[in-house]
Design an enzyme around this catalytic site. Structure first.
Site, mmCIF file in Angstrom:
data_model
loop_
_atom_site.group_PDB
_atom_site.id
_atom_site.type_symbol
_atom_site.label_atom_id
_atom_site.label_comp_id
_atom_site.label_asym_id
_atom_site.label_seq_id
_atom_site.Cartn_x
_atom_site.Cartn_y
_atom_site.Cartn_z
ATOM 1 N N GLY A 36 31.305 125.268 97.181
ATOM 2 C CA GLY A 36 32.670 124.963 97.632
ATOM 3 C C GLY A 36 33.492 126.221 97.835
ATOM 4 O O GLY A 36 33.105 127.321 97.423
ATOM 5 N N GLN A 73 32.310 113.864 93.275
ATOM 6 C CA GLN A 73 31.575 114.363 94.443
ATOM 7 C C GLN A 73 30.695 115.567 94.108
ATOM 8 O O GLN A 73 29.811 115.913 94.884
ATOM 9 C CB GLN A 73 32.560 114.795 95.549
ATOM 10 C CG GLN A 73 33.605 113.763 95.916
ATOM 11 C CD GLN A 73 33.031 112.555 96.596
ATOM 12 O OE1 GLN A 73 32.126 112.676 97.423
ATOM 13 N NE2 GLN A 73 33.521 111.383 96.250
ATOM 14 N N TYR A 147 16.338 114.895 93.843
ATOM 15 C CA TYR A 147 17.757 114.657 94.144
ATOM 16 C C TYR A 147 18.034 113.150 94.230
ATOM 17 O O TYR A 147 18.969 112.638 93.602
ATOM 18 C CB TYR A 147 18.108 115.372 95.451
ATOM 19 C CG TYR A 147 19.404 114.959 96.096
ATOM 20 C CD1 TYR A 147 20.627 115.247 95.499
ATOM 21 C CD2 TYR A 147 19.397 114.280 97.324
ATOM 22 C CE1 TYR A 147 21.819 114.876 96.115
ATOM 23 C CE2 TYR A 147 20.581 113.912 97.944
ATOM 24 C CZ TYR A 147 21.794 114.206 97.329
ATOM 25 O OH TYR A 147 22.965 113.829 97.938
HETATM 26 P P1 NAD Z 1 29.100 120.318 99.059
HETATM 27 O O1 NAD Z 1 28.035 121.233 98.563
HETATM 28 O O2 NAD Z 1 30.015 120.800 100.130
HETATM 29 O O3 NAD Z 1 29.982 119.783 97.858
HETATM 30 C C1 NAD Z 1 29.547 119.763 96.519
HETATM 31 C C2 NAD Z 1 30.608 120.457 95.692
HETATM 32 O O4 NAD Z 1 30.223 120.389 94.318
HETATM 33 C C3 NAD Z 1 30.779 121.934 96.031
HETATM 34 O O5 NAD Z 1 32.149 122.240 96.193
HETATM 35 C C4 NAD Z 1 30.187 122.654 94.817
HETATM 36 O O6 NAD Z 1 30.782 123.919 94.593
HETATM 37 C C5 NAD Z 1 30.442 121.653 93.718
HETATM 38 N N1 NAD Z 1 29.526 121.783 92.592
HETATM 39 C C6 NAD Z 1 28.174 121.925 92.633
HETATM 40 N N2 NAD Z 1 27.678 122.041 91.397
HETATM 41 C C7 NAD Z 1 28.739 121.964 90.552
HETATM 42 C C8 NAD Z 1 28.866 122.046 89.131
HETATM 43 N N3 NAD Z 1 27.799 122.234 88.325
HETATM 44 N N4 NAD Z 1 30.098 121.943 88.580
HETATM 45 C C9 NAD Z 1 31.203 121.792 89.386
HETATM 46 N N5 NAD Z 1 31.129 121.722 90.730
HETATM 47 C C10 NAD Z 1 29.908 121.813 91.302
HETATM 48 O O7 NAD Z 1 28.324 119.005 99.552
HETATM 49 P P2 NAD Z 1 28.874 117.659 100.217
HETATM 50 O O8 NAD Z 1 28.030 117.415 101.405
HETATM 51 O O9 NAD Z 1 30.333 117.696 100.366
HETATM 52 O O10 NAD Z 1 28.466 116.601 99.110
HETATM 53 C C11 NAD Z 1 29.420 115.924 98.295
HETATM 54 C C12 NAD Z 1 28.729 114.785 97.577
HETATM 55 O O11 NAD Z 1 28.250 113.836 98.540
HETATM 56 C C13 NAD Z 1 27.523 115.198 96.757
HETATM 57 O O12 NAD Z 1 27.512 114.444 95.559
HETATM 58 C C14 NAD Z 1 26.337 114.801 97.625
HETATM 59 O O13 NAD Z 1 25.200 114.522 96.858
HETATM 60 C C15 NAD Z 1 26.881 113.568 98.297
HETATM 61 N N6 NAD Z 1 26.233 113.239 99.589
HETATM 62 C C16 NAD Z 1 26.453 114.017 100.687
HETATM 63 C C17 NAD Z 1 25.876 113.644 101.902
HETATM 64 C C18 NAD Z 1 26.125 114.437 103.174
HETATM 65 O O14 NAD Z 1 25.684 113.993 104.245
HETATM 66 N N7 NAD Z 1 26.821 115.562 103.141
HETATM 67 C C19 NAD Z 1 25.053 112.523 101.984
HETATM 68 C C20 NAD Z 1 24.833 111.770 100.840
HETATM 69 C C21 NAD Z 1 25.450 112.117 99.650
#
Ligand code: NAD
Length: 315
Positions: A36, A73, A147
């Site tokens: 992030g 998230q 995952y």
């Molecule tokens: P992203 O990587 O942009 O967001 C994840 C965020 O979590 C980041 O800001 C990261 O810094 C933070 N993070 C990671 N590990 C952490 C920790 N240990 N402690 C605190 N913060 C932490 O990804 P995204 O695509 O925005 O995904 C958001 C959520 O949606 C996730 O849970 C992901 O599994 C889920 N998801 C995303 C998609 C997609 O198409 N992008 C599809 C299905 C599910």
């Protein structure tokens, strides 16, 4: 309500934070900035740089902020990396999530909304004659990677906390989410990867024949699903996709038109384990949450290209 958005500095989480602020909620963001960016967090939100594996630090945020609901998230979300480092994945995606669930229970939080995944939880979608497609919440979950197993496992934790302690939850099973702020260096964000490459005039690669289908859903629609889930009394698992399968060749073609890209993609071998088809039936979310996607694929891709173009212009 005062709502904690974990991962609120990330792609989807920051749009969730924006939607909650716009709806008049107070927003607290927790993120360790692993993927992030601090600048994604809306100005109106309070930010805590905390790792969700750090139980004590999280507990301090709950005490200090008097959190009433959670949109969770934060995650490690790279399918391939989850196969190389299953322990760290479980530590963040399962143990870290359990820290939050325990704190939600201890603080009597009204609702725990969880970012789950349709793609990795359902696994392979099978054939065009519809043997398993579109996936409904009753479809048999069959993760192919750590995952997906992490996400499914935490869904079970949520459900048993509801059964035993009445902790209300909604697990939103996302499809392929795309839009502004998606990381173009990510593994699965094909829209972001193509858009960034096309705007720079760089070559693009398509795995397999490009006829594999996904359910591409615009990020603001996903953010609104979180808002509705937080505000409703509904409990359970909900698919949130368009229900429309779109193949990768089509995504490439539309983005090429929008960006003025004229190079042909290079077709490369498909990685082992890549799912052929996946898309979601979201009629349950329509019925219980009043959620429907509002942004068409063409419009969503147009907004995404605009955002990437502006980013590129800024350098
Ligand atoms: P992203 O990587 O942009 O967001 C994840 C965020 O979590 C980041 O800001 C990261 O810094 C933070 N993070 C990671 N590990 C952490 C920790 N240990 N402690 C605190 N913060 C932490 O990804 P995204 O695509 O925005 O995904 C958001 C959520 O949606 C996730 O849970 C992901 O599994 C889920 N998801 C995303 C998609 C997609 O198409 N992008 C599809 C299905 C599910």
């Amino acid at each position: 309500m005062k709502i904690l958005v974990t991962g609120g500095a990330g792609f989807i989480g920051s749009h969730v934070a924006d939607a909650l602020v716009a709806a008049g909620h107070q927003v607290v963001v927790v993120d360790n900035l692993h993927t992030g960016h601090r600048e994604n967090v809306p100005d109106a939100a309070t930010f805590h740089q905390v790792d969700i594996r750090d139980r004590e630090a999280l507990a301090r945020v709950f005490e200090q902020e008097q959190i009433q609901a959670i949109s969770h998230q934060a995650a490690l979300a790279n399918v391939r990396a989850s196969m190389e480092d299953p322990i760290t994945y479980a530590e963040v995606n399962v143990i870290g999530s359990l820290h939050l669930l325990e704190l939600a229970k201890a603080h009597g939080c009204h609702k725990f909304v969880f970012a789950s995944t349709g793609g990795a939880v359902y696994g392979e979608g099978y054939s065009e004659d519809g043997s398993r497609l579109p996936f409904t919440e009753e479809s048999w979950p069959h993760p192919k990677d750590n995952y997906g197993a992490n996400k499914l496992s935490f869904e079970y934790h949520l459900d048993l906390y509801y059964q035993n302690f009445g902790q209300k939850y909604v697990a939103l099973r996302y499809p392929n989410v795309y839009g502004p702020r998606q990381d173009s260096r990510g593994e699965a964000g094909v829209v972001a990867i193509f858009t960034a490459a096309m705007l720079r005039g760089e070559p693009t690669k398509i795995t397999g024949d490009g006829k594999q289908t996904r359910d591409f859903t615009y990020v603001e629609d996903i953010a609104r699903a979180n808002l509705l889930a937080l505000e409703s009394d509904a409990v359970g698992i909900y698919n949130v996709g368009t229900g429309v399968p779109t193949d990768i060749n089509t995504i490439h073609r539309i983005l090429a038109q929008l960006t003025g890209y004229t190079l042909e993609p290079e077709y490369v071998p498909q990685p082992v384990g890549e799912v052929r088809a996946t898309y979601l039936d979201s009629s349950k979310a329509r019925r219980d949450l009043g959620w429907e996607p509002q942004v068409s694929l063409e419009e969503g891709l147009r907004r995404t290209v605009e955002w990437f173009r502006a980013q590129l212009a800024q350098g």
